[in-house]
Design an enzyme around this catalytic site. Structure first.
Site, PDB file in Angstrom:
ATOM      1  N   HIS A 114       0.840  -1.207   0.000  1.00 54.77           N
ATOM      2  CA  HIS A 114       0.000   0.000   0.000  1.00 54.77           C
ATOM      3  C   HIS A 114       0.875   1.257   0.000  1.00 54.77           C
ATOM      4  O   HIS A 114       0.599   2.233  -0.696  1.00 54.77           O
ATOM      5  CB  HIS A 114      -0.899   0.040   1.249  1.00 54.77           C
ATOM      6  CG  HIS A 114      -1.949  -1.037   1.300  1.00 54.77           C
ATOM      7  ND1 HIS A 114      -2.217  -1.766   2.445  1.00 54.77           N
ATOM      8  CD2 HIS A 114      -2.807  -1.489   0.357  1.00 54.77           C
ATOM      9  CE1 HIS A 114      -3.197  -2.617   2.193  1.00 54.77           C
ATOM     10  NE2 HIS A 114      -3.572  -2.485   0.945  1.00 54.77           N
TER      11      HIS A 114
ATOM     12  N   LYS B 284     -16.045  -7.410   4.960  1.00 51.53           N
ATOM     13  CA  LYS B 284     -14.943  -7.688   5.887  1.00 51.53           C
ATOM     14  C   LYS B 284     -15.237  -7.176   7.289  1.00 51.53           C
ATOM     15  O   LYS B 284     -15.895  -6.142   7.446  1.00 51.53           O
ATOM     16  CB  LYS B 284     -13.651  -7.011   5.389  1.00 51.53           C
ATOM     17  CG  LYS B 284     -13.151  -7.522   4.050  1.00 51.53           C
ATOM     18  CD  LYS B 284     -11.884  -6.785   3.633  1.00 51.53           C
ATOM     19  CE  LYS B 284     -11.377  -7.289   2.279  1.00 51.53           C
ATOM     20  NZ  LYS B 284     -10.256  -6.487   1.769  1.00 51.53           N
TER      21      LYS B 284
ATOM     22  N   ARG C 240      -2.030  -6.781  -7.965  1.00 56.02           N
ATOM     23  CA  ARG C 240      -0.905  -7.714  -7.841  1.00 56.02           C
ATOM     24  C   ARG C 240      -1.023  -8.873  -8.815  1.00 56.02           C
ATOM     25  O   ARG C 240      -0.050  -9.557  -9.085  1.00 56.02           O
ATOM     26  CB  ARG C 240      -0.885  -8.308  -6.410  1.00 56.02           C
ATOM     27  CG  ARG C 240      -0.581  -7.315  -5.330  1.00 56.02           C
ATOM     28  CD  ARG C 240      -1.058  -7.813  -3.989  1.00 56.02           C
ATOM     29  NE  ARG C 240      -2.492  -8.023  -4.025  1.00 56.02           N
ATOM     30  CZ  ARG C 240      -3.248  -8.320  -2.991  1.00 56.02           C
ATOM     31  NH1 ARG C 240      -2.712  -8.462  -1.818  1.00 56.02           N
ATOM     32  NH2 ARG C 240      -4.545  -8.471  -3.137  1.00 56.02           N
TER      33      ARG C 240
ATOM     34  N   SER D 109      -2.952  -7.587   3.198  1.00 52.78           N
ATOM     35  CA  SER D 109      -3.347  -7.417   4.605  1.00 52.78           C
ATOM     36  C   SER D 109      -3.772  -8.765   5.188  1.00 52.78           C
ATOM     37  O   SER D 109      -3.510  -9.055   6.362  1.00 52.78           O
ATOM     38  CB  SER D 109      -4.504  -6.418   4.719  1.00 52.78           C
ATOM     39  OG  SER D 109      -4.111  -5.153   4.248  1.00 52.78           O
TER      40      SER D 109
HETATM   41  O1  PNS Z   1      -8.885  -2.728   0.522  1.00 47.68           O
HETATM   42  P1  PNS Z   1     -10.159  -3.284  -0.030  1.00 47.68           P
HETATM   43  O2  PNS Z   1     -10.930  -4.039   1.041  1.00 47.68           O
HETATM   44  O3  PNS Z   1      -9.948  -4.125  -1.267  1.00 47.68           O
HETATM   45  O4  PNS Z   1     -11.041  -2.017  -0.472  1.00 47.68           O
HETATM   46  C1  PNS Z   1     -12.343  -2.172  -1.006  1.00 47.68           C
HETATM   47  C2  PNS Z   1     -13.078  -0.834  -0.898  1.00 47.68           C
HETATM   48  C3  PNS Z   1     -13.073  -0.377   0.528  1.00 47.68           C
HETATM   49  C4  PNS Z   1     -12.405   0.181  -1.795  1.00 47.68           C
HETATM   50  C5  PNS Z   1     -14.543  -1.063  -1.358  1.00 47.68           C
HETATM   51  O5  PNS Z   1     -15.091  -2.112  -0.620  1.00 47.68           O
HETATM   52  C6  PNS Z   1     -15.377   0.192  -1.180  1.00 47.68           C
HETATM   53  O6  PNS Z   1     -15.261   1.106  -1.952  1.00 47.68           O
HETATM   54  N1  PNS Z   1     -16.206   0.208  -0.102  1.00 47.68           N
HETATM   55  C7  PNS Z   1     -17.068   1.351   0.193  1.00 47.68           C
HETATM   56  C8  PNS Z   1     -18.515   1.045  -0.235  1.00 47.68           C
HETATM   57  C9  PNS Z   1     -18.615   1.169  -1.741  1.00 47.68           C
HETATM   58  O7  PNS Z   1     -18.638   2.257  -2.270  1.00 47.68           O
HETATM   59  N2  PNS Z   1     -18.611  -0.002  -2.437  1.00 47.68           N
HETATM   60  C10 PNS Z   1     -18.520  -0.034  -3.892  1.00 47.68           C
HETATM   61  C11 PNS Z   1     -19.863   0.016  -4.558  1.00 47.68           C
HETATM   62  S1  PNS Z   1     -20.146  -1.514  -5.337  1.00 47.68           S
END
Ligand code: PNS
Length: 162
Positions: free
Chosen positions: A14, A38, A89, A127
């Protein structure tokens, strides 16, 4: 530009994406997000603190950190972003990111995403792997920024059965 993620916890991968993305834009906001799929080990405030500490000494003057509990596109609109950046990745990361970008674009037609391929030597770090290794007391020093190793290890120590 926005760099959204759960960051549970922030990894060296990150940090590398943040550093590289900061060179591609005037200002980069790292957004510590909720992910409905999560249950994070670290609270949102702890994650903000870990990200902030990880980048504090890197001279990344155009990078800030915040938390956000709503939709990504709402933050994106609120901040007037030009794009979100995400690290990839692998091919499976690419598929996931392409779907996420598509869903976000349905919600907000002007939404765009920039996908940065991760560095070779950081491609196995996630993570989830940090949590798996840390839970069993393994060495996570090559996976998380040096600035936060002790705090992350402390969390595992507290969670481990005696
Ligand atoms: O690090 P991650 O868990 O891969 O990140 C995923 C994240 C947090 C970017 C995604 O889950 C997100 O944007 N969550 C906020 C809610 C949202 O807007 N979801 C996308 C609409 S489908």
């Amino acid at each position: 530009m926005l760099f959204p993620g759960t960051f549970d916890p922030f990894t060296r991968g990150h940090k590398d994406i943040a550093r590289r993305a900061s060179k591609l834009c005037d200002s980069l906001v790292i957004a510590v997000m909720e992910n409905s799929a999560k249950t994070p080990l670290f609270t949102a405030d702890e994650r903000v603190e870990l990200v902030s500490r990880s980048i504090a000494d890197d001279g990344l003057d155009n990078v800030s950190v915040m938390k956000w509990g709503g939709l990504l596109v709402d933050l994106y609109s609120k901040l007037g972003c030009c794009a979100s950046v995400r690290g990839i990745r692998s091919e499976s990361d690419f598929r996931y990111e392409a779907e996420l970008a598509l869903a976000n674009r349905l919600l907000l037609p002007g939404y765009d995403a920039i996908l940065l391929p991760c560095r070779d030597d950081l491609s196995l770090i996630s993570s989830s792997i940090v949590k798996e290794v840390g839970f069993y007391g393994g060495d996570i020093s090559m996976m998380v920024p040096a600035e936060i190793i002790n705090t992350v290890n402390d969390k595992f120590m507290k969670g481990r059965p005696q």
